[in-house]
Design an enzyme around this catalytic site. Sequence first.
Site, mmCIF file in Angstrom:
data_model
loop_
_atom_site.group_PDB
_atom_site.id
_atom_site.type_symbol
_atom_site.label_atom_id
_atom_site.label_comp_id
_atom_site.label_asym_id
_atom_site.label_seq_id
_atom_site.Cartn_x
_atom_site.Cartn_y
_atom_site.Cartn_z
ATOM 1 N N GLU A 1 4.474 3.594 -12.117
ATOM 2 C CA GLU A 1 5.831 3.067 -12.292
ATOM 3 C C GLU A 1 6.050 2.513 -13.689
ATOM 4 O OE1 GLU A 1 7.556 1.749 -7.938
ATOM 5 O OE2 GLU A 1 7.327 0.221 -9.454
ATOM 6 N N LYS B 1 16.987 6.396 -3.148
ATOM 7 C CA LYS B 1 17.675 5.422 -2.282
ATOM 8 C C LYS B 1 19.141 5.792 -2.165
ATOM 9 C CE LYS B 1 14.803 1.531 -3.741
ATOM 10 N NZ LYS B 1 14.785 0.290 -4.494
ATOM 11 N N HIS C 1 -16.882 15.599 -2.195
ATOM 12 C CA HIS C 1 -16.908 16.719 -1.246
ATOM 13 C C HIS C 1 -15.511 17.251 -0.970
ATOM 14 C CE1 HIS C 1 -21.250 16.292 -0.271
ATOM 15 N NE2 HIS C 1 -21.005 15.139 -0.864
HETATM 16 O O1 PA5 Z 1 7.206 -2.651 -8.899
HETATM 17 C C1 PA5 Z 1 8.291 -2.705 -8.335
HETATM 18 O O2 PA5 Z 1 9.199 -3.416 -8.757
HETATM 19 C C2 PA5 Z 1 8.559 -1.924 -7.056
HETATM 20 O O3 PA5 Z 1 7.529 -1.083 -6.682
HETATM 21 C C3 PA5 Z 1 8.797 -2.880 -5.912
HETATM 22 O O4 PA5 Z 1 7.668 -3.672 -5.696
HETATM 23 C C4 PA5 Z 1 9.163 -2.143 -4.623
HETATM 24 O O5 PA5 Z 1 10.205 -1.236 -4.855
HETATM 25 C C5 PA5 Z 1 9.607 -3.136 -3.559
HETATM 26 O O6 PA5 Z 1 10.697 -3.855 -4.013
HETATM 27 P P1 PA5 Z 1 11.154 -5.204 -3.348
HETATM 28 O O7 PA5 Z 1 10.045 -6.185 -3.474
HETATM 29 O O8 PA5 Z 1 12.367 -5.614 -4.089
HETATM 30 O O9 PA5 Z 1 11.447 -4.906 -1.892
#
Ligand code: PA5
Length: 431
Positions: free
Chosen positions: A282, A417, A303
Site C-alpha cells: 500500500e 469500494k 515444496h
Molecule cells: O493502511 C490503511 O490505511 C488501510 O489498509 C486501512 O488499515 C484499512 O483500509 C482499514 O481501514 P479502517 O481502519 O479505516 O477501517
Amino acid sequence: MPLRFDLQNAHQFLPPVADLECARAAFLRLKEYEAAGEPLGWSTLPKDYDKEEFDRILKAAKRIRTSCDVFVVIGIGGSYLGARAAIEFLFGQNYNHRKDVPEVYFSGNSLDADAISDLLQYCKNKDVCINVISKSGTTTEPAVAFRIWRAFLEEKYGKEKARERIFVTTDKNPRPGTLKELSDREGYESFVVPGDVGGRYSVLTAVGLLPIAVAGGNITQMMQGASIARKEYAECVLENPCVQYALARKALYEGGKSIELFASFCTRLQYFGEWLKQLFGESEGKDGKGLFPASVIYSTDLHSMGQYVQEGQRIFFETFIDIEEPNVPIRIPHDASDVDGLNFLAGKELDEVNDKAEQGTIDAHVEGNVPVIKVALERADEESFGRLVYFFELSCALSGCLIGINPFNQPGVELYKRNMFCLLGKPGYTK
Ligand code: PA5
C-alpha cells in the site's frame, strides 16, 4: 539484542559508491511530508505515545482476560494485520491453545458469510468480548461484521450487559455516520487511533496494543523495543540498516527486480509476512511504480514455490527474516533401528537442522542468481517485535521517498469500494 542486518550477495547490485546523498534527500523528504501534514506520527510514537491511554489499554486487557473465553477482533488491513502478526510472532500459530488467556479470533476482514457464521456458531456457548477497530469508522467489511456481532452479543447478554463487552478503537472525532458516533451514542469503552498514524503503520497504537495485551503480550516491552530502534535508526548514515536496506531495495528495483520475496524459516512469522505485504504494497504501489511484495514460509514453500525461486524468471530478490533462538528447543531422538536413516541427526537440536536448511537454501538461491538480504533477531519476544516493526516502517517510508512516491496514502484502495457501493445500491452512489 539489536537486529542484525546483512546484505549477503545483494551488495553486488548496489552502485560502486553507496549513495548517501540519495538517502539524505529521502530523510529530508520525510521531514517535508511531516510539515505538509502527512501521517508520520508512527515515527515518534515509541516515545510520545499517550501514556494515559496506554494505561487504560492495560486495564481493559486485564478486564477482558477475566471476563471472556473468546475475544473477537473485528477489523481489516492495518486494523488487524499488525495485531495478528504480533500474536503469532510471540505465541506461535497455535496461540489459541493456551489456557491462561482468552482465545483470539479475527473477523470483519472479509464478507465471507461462512467465515462469520462458523465463528458465531463456535461462540454460542462461550463468553465473548469484541473489539471493533476502524480508523475511518466507515469501512464496510468491519462495519457489517460489527453489526452482526453486536446483535449476537445483545441477544446473548441483553443490551446493557453487552455494552460492557464491546470495545471500540477508532478516530477520535465523532463525524456523522461513523463508528465513533455510534460508540459515543451507545457508551462503549473506546480507544483512539491517532490522526497522524496511518492504518498500516498503527500496530503500536491501541489498534494493535489492545488485542496483543489481551493475548498476553507485554506491550510495555514492545514499546521499549520500538523506542530503542527509533534511537538506533535516527541518523542518516551508511551504518544505519534502514538506510542500507532502503538503498538496496532501490538499486535492486532499478536493476530490474520488481518483486521482493519476504522469506522465513520460522512459521511464527507467517502473519508478519502478511503485515509486510500490506505495509510495502500500500505504501509503494502507486503511480505505476513500486516493488511487488510477496511472502513465503520455508520449508513448506520450498515444496511449492522453491522450483520457481530457483529457476523461474529472475525478477525478484529475497529478504530473509530469521529468529535465531527457538523459545523451546527440541532434540532429535536416537532410534536403535535407524530404519529412516536419520541417526546422523540424533542428538542435534531441530533448530540446528533448520539453520542448515536455511543456509543451504540461501546458498542455492544465490547460486541461482537471486539477490539475498538477511534480517536476524535473537528471539521472538516483545522487544524484538517492537524493533522489527520500527525497522520496517522506517525502511518502507525511506524506500517510498527514494522511488519518488508518497508512502503514506492509498488512493487506489477506494475504487473497488465505489464499485461495490454502486452494485449494492448504496444511497449517493451511481455508475
Ligand atoms: O493502511 C490503511 O490505511 C488501510 O489498509 C486501512 O488499515 C484499512 O483500509 C482499514 O481501514 P479502517 O481502519 O479505516 O477501517
